[in-house]
Motif scaffolding. Sequence first.
Motif, short mmCIF file in Angstrom:
data_model
loop_
_atom_site.label_atom_id
_atom_site.label_comp_id
_atom_site.label_asym_id
_atom_site.label_seq_id
_atom_site.Cartn_x
_atom_site.Cartn_y
_atom_site.Cartn_z
N PHE A 8 0.85 -1.20 0.00
CA PHE A 8 0.00 0.00 0.00
C PHE A 8 0.88 1.24 0.00
CE2 PHE A 8 -2.95 -3.15 1.40
CZ PHE A 8 -4.20 -2.71 0.97
N PRO A 12 -2.99 5.95 0.67
CA PRO A 12 -3.84 5.21 -0.26
C PRO A 12 -5.16 5.93 -0.52
CG PRO A 12 -3.84 4.15 1.89
CD PRO A 12 -2.86 5.28 1.96
N TYR A 16 -9.29 1.52 -2.98
CA TYR A 16 -8.81 0.20 -2.53
C TYR A 16 -9.76 -0.39 -1.50
CZ TYR A 16 -4.50 2.13 -4.52
OH TYR A 16 -3.58 2.71 -5.34
N GLN A 17 -10.13 0.41 -0.51
CA GLN A 17 -11.05 -0.07 0.54
C GLN A 17 -12.46 -0.25 -0.01
OE1 GLN A 17 -10.28 -1.01 3.61
NE2 GLN A 17 -12.38 -1.50 4.13
N SER A 22 -6.01 -4.88 -3.31
CA SER A 22 -4.70 -4.34 -2.92
C SER A 22 -4.14 -3.51 -4.07
CB SER A 22 -3.73 -5.48 -2.61
OG SER A 22 -4.19 -6.25 -1.53
N PRO A 23 -3.46 -2.41 -3.76
CA PRO A 23 -2.83 -1.63 -4.81
C PRO A 23 -1.78 -2.44 -5.58
CG PRO A 23 -2.85 -0.42 -2.75
CD PRO A 23 -3.31 -1.80 -2.44
N VAL A 63 2.72 3.68 -5.43
CA VAL A 63 2.70 2.24 -5.16
C VAL A 63 4.08 1.64 -5.39
CG1 VAL A 63 1.70 0.02 -5.83
CG2 VAL A 63 0.23 2.04 -5.67
#
Length: 132
Positions: A8, A12, A16-17, A22-23, A63
Motif C-alpha cells: 500500500f 492510499p 482500494y477499501q 490491494s494496490p 505504489v
Amino acid sequence: MASRKAVFPAAPHALYQAHGYSPAVRSDNLLFVSGQVGSHLDGSPEPDFEAQVRLAFANLEAVLVAAGCGFEDIIDVTSFHTDPESQFGTIMAIKEEIFHTAPYPAWTALGVNWLAGFDFEIKVIARIPEGS
C-alpha cells in the motif's frame, strides 16, 4: 511456493477499501500493480483528461515507491483507454516524460468502453531491486 504480500502507498486512495483490492502484491522479486487511475484520495476521478493521466502515473509511482521500486523497474505495462484515438497524443507525451530512455517496458494498450468514471487506467508488473 512464493510468498505474497500486499503493498500500500503511504497515502492510499479510497478505491482500494471501497472495492476490496490491494494496490499491489509482491511475490518474491516481482510486483504486480493493480490498475491505477487518476483518482483523488477520496476516490473521485480528476475531470481534466491530461491531469487524470498524470494523477494515474503519480498514483502508480506511489505504489512503486512503497515497494522499493521506480519507473525504471517496470517490465510490463497494460493501459486502458476509453477513447484511444483522441487520447493517444496526450498519453504518448506523458509516457515519453516518464519512459524517456531505452530499454522501454513491454506495453499493451487496450480500448475499452467503461472505466467506472475514469478515462485512463494503467497496470504494471515490475521487478523489485535486490535489497528492497
